[in-house]
Design an enzyme around this catalytic site. Sequence first.
Site, PDB file in Angstrom:
ATOM      1  CB  ILE A  24     -21.927  39.116  63.856  1.00 49.79           C
ATOM      2  CG1 ILE A  24     -22.309  37.802  64.674  1.00 49.79           C
ATOM      3  CG2 ILE A  24     -22.811  40.056  63.822  1.00 49.79           C
ATOM      4  CD1 ILE A  24     -22.522  38.028  66.325  1.00 49.79           C
ATOM      5  CB  SER A  25     -20.781  40.652  58.414  1.00 49.57           C
ATOM      6  OG  SER A  25     -20.196  41.411  57.426  1.00 49.57           O
TER       7      SER A  25
END
Length: 117
Positions: A24-25
């Site tokens: 998750i970025s």
Amino acid sequence: NIRRIAELGRLFVDAGLIVITAFISPFRADRALARGIIGEDSFIEVFIDTPLAECERRDPKGLYGKARAGLIKNFTGIDSVYEPPLNPEIRVGTLEQSLPEVVSQILAYLDKRSSVS
């Protein structure tokens, strides 16, 4: 965290390996930092484009429900922003594409890219 992942990924790329990571970025700046560390020629951004409602529907751990109840703070998409990529090399539409179609899309991109190099 993303910087550390990118640094580690660069070490593997420098050793001649193909590196695939899934994280998750949520921030464009972090993804740009990772691209800069790994290198423009080696970094391929794959945007797994899934609407929030579908993420919540698929959530096996109930994390979205906990975030909506205020039990988890700074949860991406609920009380923390997600900045979608502006120009990912690959966009995967999880509502429109089956897994075999996604795999074919990614392999076709990699084949095209390697024939250009």
